[in-house]
Write a protein that holds these residues in place. Sequence first.
Motif, PDB file in Angstrom:
ATOM      1  N   GLU A 147       0.863  -1.178   0.000  1.00 60.22           N
ATOM      2  CA  GLU A 147       0.000   0.000   0.000  1.00 60.22           C
ATOM      3  C   GLU A 147       0.902   1.231   0.000  1.00 60.22           C
ATOM      4  N   SER A 148       0.547   2.204  -0.806  1.00 62.39           N
ATOM      5  CA  SER A 148       1.370   3.401  -0.913  1.00 62.39           C
ATOM      6  C   SER A 148       0.477   4.634  -1.026  1.00 62.39           C
ATOM      7  N   GLU A 149       0.837   5.665  -0.276  1.00 63.81           N
ATOM      8  CA  GLU A 149       0.129   6.939  -0.334  1.00 63.81           C
ATOM      9  C   GLU A 149       1.160   8.013  -0.658  1.00 63.81           C
ATOM     10  N   TYR A 156      -3.236   7.207  -3.913  1.00 61.31           N
ATOM     11  CA  TYR A 156      -3.151   6.014  -3.092  1.00 61.31           C
ATOM     12  C   TYR A 156      -3.186   4.818  -4.028  1.00 61.31           C
ATOM     13  N   ARG A 159      -2.757  14.161  -4.801  1.00 62.26           N
ATOM     14  CA  ARG A 159      -2.630  13.142  -3.769  1.00 62.26           C
ATOM     15  C   ARG A 159      -3.106  11.830  -4.367  1.00 62.26           C
ATOM     16  N   THR A 199      -2.573   0.366  -4.323  1.00 64.37           N
ATOM     17  CA  THR A 199      -2.406  -0.909  -3.649  1.00 64.37           C
ATOM     18  C   THR A 199      -2.025  -1.955  -4.684  1.00 64.37           C
TER      19      THR A 199
END
Length: 65
Positions: free
Chosen positions: A28-30, A48, A46, A50
């Motif tokens: 998971e990356s934000e 997000y 922004r 996965t």
Amino acid sequence: MTEMENSLEELLGLALKEADSAEVIGVESEWASIEFKAGRLSKVERGYTTGAGLRVIKGLSLIHI
């Protein structure tokens, strides 16, 4: 447990029903990006993402998904 962890655990359980061995990985990356032009704020982004990977071993066969 998070929704992703539950999904990965379920996936691993399904793989192990048919395989000799299996492993699963989840990522998971934000991220955020702020851009200024001529000293002024011009863009804010922004995101997000996965992802998941699965490795299954059955007999002498190895499969990466």
